[in-house]
Write a protein that holds these residues in place. Structure first.
Motif, PDB file in Angstrom:
ATOM      1  N   THR A   1       0.857  -1.186   0.000  1.00 45.75           N
ATOM      2  CA  THR A   1       0.000   0.000   0.000  1.00 45.75           C
ATOM      3  C   THR A   1       0.892   1.235   0.000  1.00 45.75           C
TER       4      THR A   1
ATOM      5  N   THR B   1       0.299  10.632   8.808  1.00 47.12           N
ATOM      6  CA  THR B   1      -0.478  11.837   9.097  1.00 47.12           C
ATOM      7  C   THR B   1       0.014  12.511  10.364  1.00 47.12           C
TER       8      THR B   1
ATOM      9  N   MET C   1       0.428   4.145  -0.984  1.00 48.15           N
ATOM     10  CA  MET C   1      -0.235   5.418  -0.692  1.00 48.15           C
ATOM     11  C   MET C   1      -0.694   5.522   0.769  1.00 48.15           C
ATOM     12  N   ALA C   2      -0.282   4.573   1.614  1.00 43.09           N
ATOM     13  CA  ALA C   2      -0.487   4.752   3.054  1.00 43.09           C
ATOM     14  C   ALA C   2       0.457   5.880   3.465  1.00 43.09           C
TER      15      ALA C   2
ATOM     16  N   PRO D   1      -5.499   4.300   2.420  1.00 45.69           N
ATOM     17  CA  PRO D   1      -6.553   4.428   1.403  1.00 45.69           C
ATOM     18  C   PRO D   1      -7.413   3.178   1.372  1.00 45.69           C
ATOM     19  N   PRO D   2      -8.645   3.321   0.945  1.00 44.26           N
ATOM     20  CA  PRO D   2      -9.500   2.132   0.837  1.00 44.26           C
ATOM     21  C   PRO D   2      -8.932   1.172  -0.208  1.00 44.26           C
TER      22      PRO D   2
ATOM     23  N   ARG E   1      -9.542   3.437   8.050  1.00 42.85           N
ATOM     24  CA  ARG E   1      -8.902   4.604   7.426  1.00 42.85           C
ATOM     25  C   ARG E   1      -7.651   5.087   8.161  1.00 42.85           C
TER      26      ARG E   1
ATOM     27  N   SER F   1      -2.658   7.277   7.491  1.00 40.84           N
ATOM     28  CA  SER F   1      -3.914   7.266   6.755  1.00 40.84           C
ATOM     29  C   SER F   1      -3.803   6.175   5.700  1.00 40.84           C
TER      30      SER F   1
END
Length: 109
Positions: free
Chosen positions: A41, A47, A43-44, A100-101, A74, A98
């Motif tokens: 993932t 934050t 794009m994790a 992404p789904p 999320r 964060s």
């Protein structure tokens, strides 16, 4: 996770720099989250990263232990500790990611 602290940037006096320490705990959190998701993932995204520097780690073997505090749909929260070669606690961190789904697979929708 283990890292060779001799290859990291140091401050005068031989202390491993704060940004390098933060990078190690962030990487440990990223790897833990991806392992828990069971899929890469990229794009994790971080934050929030709160780190407390407790002792001066010298160049040498560094170990990061990360554990999941919250695994949500999320947001994921990871607690991490960075220890030096002697096992002394150098830093403690809380990292929030964060996530992404998951992409819908074929035939869903």
């Amino acid at each position: 996770m283990e890292a060779d602290g001799a290859r990291l940037r140091t401050r005068p006096g031989g202390t491993i720099s704060g940004p390098e320490q933060a990078g190690l705990v962030d990487l440990a959190a990223f790897l833990l989250i991806n392992a828990r998701l069971g899929r890469p993932t990229p794009m994790a995204l971080t934050t929030s990263l709160q780190i407390s520097y407790l002792n001066r780690p010298r160049p040498g073997l560094l170990r990061t232990h990360a554990r999941m505090a919250k695994f949500g749909r999320r947001l994921c929260v990871v607690l991490a500790e960075l220890r030096d070669e002697a096992g002394d606690l150098a830093a403690s961190a809380t990292v929030t990611y964060s996530v992404p789904p998951a992409a819908a697979g074929p035939g869903t929708g």
